[in-house]
Write an enzyme that holds these catalytic residues in place. Structure first.
Site: not given
Length: 184
Positions: A8-10, A81, A124
């Site tokens: 859901y992010g980078s 992560e 980012y």
């Protein structure tokens, strides 16, 4: 043997994730119901990184992307992560596959100690926005991402910045600041 990962992010941007886990292949877009997204996970560089946060709002949902990854690369994703240090890995996180409408468990990462006042770096936030744009996630999600306050990273030798700009360039996002302004 493989596992399903919800990004859901980078990591939504394929070049970013495939630099970490070469076997990563897109399955579908997906949605995390009853979760919002913040940039309140503290990165090693001190800036804000994306995390999901539970929300009681009736329409709370965060879009993302499902990837299939070979299980032999799970430790690589855990390392990228900071599993156990910055993010907790959840292997049974329910997400709705946008192609099938079915809800099934996936692996994802959520900040273990969010810090609400953090701000993401420009590069980012551009990675997250590029991933959203690349997978044609809802325009309102892109608009929300563009509205996030960010700081321009003046350390041009920062390894994370260099890697991010490389991944963006692989997807033809050569001007990350224009992407943040909605000009790409």
């Amino acid at each position: 043997m493989s596992f399903v990962y919800f990004a859901y992010g980078s990591n939504m941007l394929p070049a970013r994730l495939q630099a970490r886990c070469s076997t990563a292949r897109v399955i579908s877009t997906a949605t995390a119901q009853s979760f919002g997204m913040e940039f309140s996970k503290q990165g090693k560089d001190g800036s804000g990184k994306a995390t999901l946060v539970r929300s009681d709002l009736p329409d709370a949902a965060t879009p993302g992307v499902l990837f299939e990854i070979e299980r032999s690369e799970l430790h690589l994703l855990d390392t990228a992560e900071s599993a156990g240090y910055g993010y907790d890995r959840l292997d049974d996180f329910p997400v709705t596959n946008n192609s099938t409408g079915e809800t099934a468990p996936a692996t994802t990462y959520i900040a273990c100690a969010p810090v609400p006042e953090l701000i993401p770096f420009d590069w980012y936030l551009a990675l997250v926005l590029a991933g959203s744009h690349y997978h044609s996630l809802p325009q309102e999600h892109n608009d929300r991402l563009r509205s996030i306050r960010h700081v321009v990273d003046t350390d041009h030798s920062r390894e994370g910045r260099i890697e991010a700009l490389r991944a963006l360039s692989q997807h033809r996002y050569d001007d990350h600041l224009s992407l943040l302004r909605g000009q790409s």
